[in-house]
Design an enzyme around this catalytic site. Structure first.
Site, PDB file in Angstrom:
ATOM      1  N   ARG A 132       6.694 -42.115 -18.832  1.00  0.00           N
ATOM      2  CA  ARG A 132       5.369 -41.562 -19.170  1.00  0.00           C
ATOM      3  C   ARG A 132       4.279 -42.437 -18.558  1.00  0.00           C
ATOM      4  O   ARG A 132       3.266 -41.937 -18.080  1.00  0.00           O
ATOM      5  CB  ARG A 132       5.208 -41.463 -20.689  1.00  0.00           C
TER       6      ARG A 132
ATOM      7  N   HIS B 131      10.989 -42.557 -31.271  1.00  0.00           N
ATOM      8  CA  HIS B 131      10.605 -42.533 -29.855  1.00  0.00           C
ATOM      9  C   HIS B 131      10.634 -41.081 -29.393  1.00  0.00           C
ATOM     10  O   HIS B 131      11.543 -40.337 -29.756  1.00  0.00           O
ATOM     11  CB  HIS B 131      11.602 -43.382 -29.056  1.00  0.00           C
TER      12      HIS B 131
END
Ligand code: FAD
Length: 580
Positions: A263, A242
């Protein structure tokens, strides 16, 4: 050895190993389908508190309303997985997920965030063509696990063995799985659990890497047990990194996750020079690109000398407004504050962290494995996510396939007699468990653990090469042999070093499978990047692992079966037979 340590026995109809989303949904489904069956759940920690489902921040992917569609979710998942997914498993996931969400709310009592008009709110996540991710703020896993746990305690036919760990699967004379040998961590005593159907739901767990986001209680136990029992594994090279793990200098909290919703909501990634570097890697999707790409981009920025002060990059959501960030990302704001960062008002330093294993046991759509009586679901199973998991598809996978496994096992046991474990297999497994307690001295478990973590991070991590993988394999094999001669101090009850010795054996086995599968895949695809083969190859194939009929592990490749769609989304010709 077994002369000195008595082994308790326990009989159950259905044995569930692991109690995350997959294990708890399996137990509930089995119990509700056939209330006369006895169900036993074994969990390394406390029920509802251990594993990664509880750590789910972002949310749950399911299609609820147009313009989103099942077909779009299917296509996004295949594209994200770089087309090596098992398409029948993906179809099962996307068609069952909406029903599972309704079940979580209406039957088990979860309550997800809503729009003012009462509909469930769905937020954007990377790699998705529609806003699809259902959530409870940024603490979705806590909501799901608390409600599932309450439901389990309410059902008298389900028994939970907390702080017990599965150490080996037991077989009968016909080769069927007949239960598992379980270690009661509190007492340091063994229990041989005899069962008619057994589920691997121990949640994978790439804890053999130096920097991790996943629950530290996991040690890839389910994969190692399954492998030793002769199961076929697939896609073991596909480990997800990640992009946004917290960086906290000199703290074990380094690697803890800041979720993808940041994000999705418009968070910007900036390097040490203040550049929004995703322009260089995926100018169309920028920070909303898939995890594999963003993680490698962050890593590359640092490798090429454009990192932030502690070897990471910055994530910045402050332009969304402090109120919005504090309201939408409550859990993460709190977590950052604990380490001196103000997520709502400024940038936070982050870097790639080892998150999830796409690879796992080969299953069919009813969660059956190659071995009779043994089922697998959740992160222990492979095939759903291909080369890269989309955010939001993990908890969907664990609850969807956990429920399906519970139904399948309840059906399976209805007409089958109880297999009887071979006494010799119980004794051999028991002997292996106690061996390090009898040794004084020997290698240090923690020195070996640290060496394994470094090898995996440096040579089997985000950027791999043939040379690095070959040297890693030699070192992992050496570590594996040395673990066998390590001794652990202390007694039987709550002996952490002993538990870590058991963990390390399984971590070394699975580390070898990851590295060896990565060597076999001489191309770059999804989360697997080879600097010596930086492009995807022309053929779509799966790397499989198993035994060669004897005691030697075997790695081989198989072509991907495109049962529904061809890459790009064209339906396969109708003459090709498809599954259910
Ligand atoms: C920080 C973080 C955030 C995430 N956020 C998201 C998200 O927003 N959306 C999403 O879709 N996915 C997310 N994921 C992924 C998601 O958590 C997993 O895909 C999913 O929860 C796996 O469920 P599971 O039931 O297979 O395993 P887990 O929930 O990990 O459960 C495994 C269980 O097995 C037990 N266990 C392990 N070994 C043994 C043993 N030897 N004996 C007995 N029990 C054992 C553990 O104690 C635990 O109870 C996230 C993961 C992490 C780490």
């Amino acid at each position: 050895m077994t002369d000195h340590f008595a082994i308790d026995t326990l009989e159950t109809d259905i044995l569930v190993l692991g109690a995350g989303g997959a294990g708890l949904c399996a137990a509930l489904h089995a119990a509700d389908r056939s209330p006369n069956l006895s169900v036993t759940v074994v969990v390394k920690g406390l029920l509802g508190r251990a594993g990664c489902t509880r750590m789910v921040q972002g949310g749950y992917n399911a299609v609820l309303t147009p313009p989103d569609s099942i077909e779009a979710h299917f296509l996004d998942t295949l594209a994200g997985g770089a087309w090596i997914n098992d398409q029948e498993l993906v179809w099962k996931l996307v068609t069952e997920a909406p029903g599972r969400v309704l079940e979580l709310e209406a039957r088990y009592g979860c309550f997800f965030d809503r729009l003012p008009d009462g509909r469930i709110h769905q937020k954007p996540f990377a790699g998705q063509s529609h806003d699809r991710t259902i959530h409870k703020g940024d603490l979705t896993g806590i909501e799901i696990m608390n409600r599932l746990t309450e439901q389990v305690w309410r059902r008298p036919s389900i028994r939970a063995l907390e702080e017990h760990r599965a150490v080996e699967l037991l077989r009968d004379d016909e080769g069927r799985v007949a239960g598992a040998l379980v270690l009661d961590i509190r007492r340091g005593a063994l229990v041989a659990v005899s069962s008619r159907a057994t589920l691997l739901a121990m949640g994978g767990g790439p804890t053999m890497y130096r920097v991790i986001a996943c629950s530290a209680d996991k040690a890839a136990d389910g994969l190692a047990l399954g492998f030793r029992a002769g199961l076929r594994l697939r896609d073991m090279e596909m480990v997800q990194f990640h992009p946004t793990g917290l960086i906290v200098p000199n703290s074990l909290m380094t690697g803890a996750l800041l979720e993808e919703g940041l994000r999705g909501a418009g968070g910007r990634l900036v390097n040490g020079r203040g550049e929004r570097f995703m322009e260089r890697y995926d100018p169309a999707r920028m920070e909303r690109s898939t995890r594999d790409l963003v993680a490698r981009a962050c890593f590359t920025e640092v490798l090429q000398g454009r990192g932030a002060p502690h070897g990471g990059v910055w994530i910045d959501v402050s332009h969304l407004g402090a109120d919005v960030v504090e309201k939408s990302f409550r859990g993460m704001v709190r977590r950052c504050r604990d380490f001196g960062y103000d997520l709502a008002r400024g940038p936070v330093e982050v870097g790639p962290t080892t998150h999830f294993m796409m690879g796992g046991v080969v299953i069919d759509t009813a969660c059956r494995t190659d071995v009779e009586g043994l089922f697998a679901a959740g992160e222990d199973a492979g095939g759903v996510h291909g080369a890269n998991r989309l955010g939001g598809n993990g908890v969907a996978e664990s609850t969807v396939f956990g429920g399906l496994a519970g139904d399948s096992m309840a059906e399976w046991v209805a007409e089958r007699p109880r297999p009887r474990a071979r006494r010799s297999s119980v004794d051999a497994a028991a002997r292996r468990v106690f061996v390090p307690l009898e040794r004084s001295g020997g290698e240090s478990v923690y020195a070996l653990q640290s060496r394994l973590r470094d090898v995996m991070w440096e040579r089997v991590g985000l950027i791999r090469s043939g040379e690095g993988l070959r040297s890693a394999l030699a070192e992992i094999a050496d570590i594996g042999q040395r673990v066998e001669t390590a001794g652990v101090p202390g007694g039987l009850a709550y002996n952490v070093a002993w538990q870590d010795w058991l963990n390390l054996q399984n971590q070394a086995t699975v580390a070898w499978l990851i590295a060896r599968s990565a060597l076999e895949r001489a191309e770059s695809r999804g989360s697997h990047y080879r600097s010596d083969f930086p492009q995807p190859g022309a053929e779509l194939f799966t790397v499989c692992a198993g035994f060669d009929g004897g005691a030697r592990p075997r790695i081989w490749t198989e072509p991907v079966r495109l049962s529904r769609l061809e890459p790009g989304g064209k339906p396969v010709p109708a003459t090709i037979e498809v599954g259910d």
